[in-house]
Design an enzyme around this catalytic site. Structure first.
Site, PDB file in Angstrom:
ATOM      1  N   ASP A 211      66.039  49.621  58.013  1.00 26.83           N
ATOM      2  CA  ASP A 211      65.587  50.545  56.443  1.00 26.83           C
ATOM      3  C   ASP A 211      63.945  51.246  57.916  1.00 26.83           C
ATOM      4  OD1 ASP A 211      64.735  51.642  54.312  1.00 26.83           O
ATOM      5  OD2 ASP A 211      63.227  49.932  53.935  1.00 26.83           O
ATOM      6  N   SER A 233      63.325  54.171  49.380  1.00 30.23           N
ATOM      7  CA  SER A 233      65.278  53.531  49.623  1.00 30.23           C
ATOM      8  C   SER A 233      64.845  53.323  48.365  1.00 30.23           C
ATOM      9  CB  SER A 233      65.340  52.735  50.813  1.00 30.23           C
ATOM     10  OG  SER A 233      64.822  52.177  51.997  1.00 30.23           O
ATOM     11  N   GLN A 283      72.206  55.224  54.092  1.00 30.55           N
ATOM     12  CA  GLN A 283      70.849  55.273  53.167  1.00 30.55           C
ATOM     13  C   GLN A 283      70.987  56.624  51.824  1.00 30.55           C
ATOM     14  OE1 GLN A 283      66.777  54.378  54.174  1.00 30.55           O
ATOM     15  NE2 GLN A 283      67.111  52.453  53.125  1.00 30.55           N
TER      16      GLN A 283
END
Length: 292
Positions: A211, A233, A283
């Site tokens: 991430d 996110s 993502q």
């Protein structure tokens, strides 16, 4: 779990991934103190995967996870991970994990993850993406050099750099605008220290790191860097193709095929240093201009 020397660099990350078992299939995680004092999305994803892995036989390795970030986390409150044992089949084991916090006396969900684990079997088809030809990590600047170059603007990176080493092919605060077909970016990562040999820990650590830079691909065609935008996110998915050690160097390639309506879809590919394709990441994130 693994026993590491207190104060070691790897222990800093492992402390984030270690959970307290509060009740049957209920685990509690903590948030470390940082300069920005916020909950990093990779932290919640990594902790949720660890909670799921605590309920799965050790010989079944995670092959995929899919998750949604539902609310911003409160860094001053503990996070409770509730595991639902959805399936225990002959080849596959599936777990759903809901991360919860208390807000003004109300119990709310901040994150949801579904992870699937596979016993493994003989391959009929086997192929992978080749690793791109990029400079090796030892020849590139690290976080300390970037912080020294940009001063206060980059000071927040120092805390993360103590747990996860990074080597940059481009300055993350001064990237030139990219245009097709050259829209990809690469960064080398490794956990700073040694995590031991448990595959579950390395999968959770890889999830944590995945991430870190992915949403940057969403504004790569604009140039600049994070000080010019704010982002969050919205969801996160990882497919684990082959086992990998998160405490050895691995290359993370990021790209974004589409951005619209304030959202950007970003993809990542991960290779170990020997060229083995170990994971694919996806993502969608929110990207907004700085307020004011």
């Amino acid at each position: 779990m693994i026993d590491l020397p207190e104060g070691s660099q790897a222990a800093a990350l492992l402390a984030i991934l270690q959970l307290e078992e509060r009740d049957t299939d209920v685990f509690v995680g903590q948030t470390p103190s940082t300069e920005r004092q916020r909950i990093f999305g990779g932290q919640v994803a990594g902790q949720a995967l660890m909670a799921a892995e605590h309920t799965v036989p050790a010989d079944r390795l995670v092959h995929s996870l899919h998750s949604y970030f539902l609310r911003p986390g409160d860094p001053f409150e503990e996070i409770r991970y509730e595991v639902d044992r959805i399936r225990d089949g002959r080849s596959f084991t599936t777990r759903r994990v809901i991360a919860r916090q208390t807000r003004k006396g109300e119990d709310v969900a901040i994150f949801a993850l579904t992870a699937d684990f596979h016993a493994g079997e003989e391959s009929v088809a086997e192929h992978s993406l080749p690793m791109p030809d990029v400079p090796p990590p030892d020849s590139l600047p690290g976080t300390a050099e970037i912080v020294a170059r940009h001063g206060e603007k980059a000071a927040w990176m120092a805390a993360m750099g103590r747990a996860v080493e990074q080597r940059y092919l481009e300055d993350p605060f001064a990237t030139p605008p990219k245009s097709p077909p050259n829209t990809k970016a690469w960064t080398w990562f490794r956990v700073a220290g040694t995590l031991g040999d448990e595959p579950a820990v390395h999968a959770a650590a890889l999830t944590f790191v995945s991430d870190l830079t992915l949403l940057s691909a969403g504004f790569a065609r604009l140039g600049g860097g994070w000080p010019d935008f704010v982002g969050a996110s919205l969801d996160h998915a990882v497919w684990f193709h082959r086992p990998a050690r998160a405490d050895d160097w691995f290359l993370y390639e990021t790209d974004s095929p589409s951005a619209s309506a304030g959202r950007a879809l970003c993809f990542g590919q991960i290779w170990s240093a020997d060229g083995t394709h170990v994971a694919t990441v996806a993502q969608e994130g929110l990207i907004r201009p700085l307020p004011g």
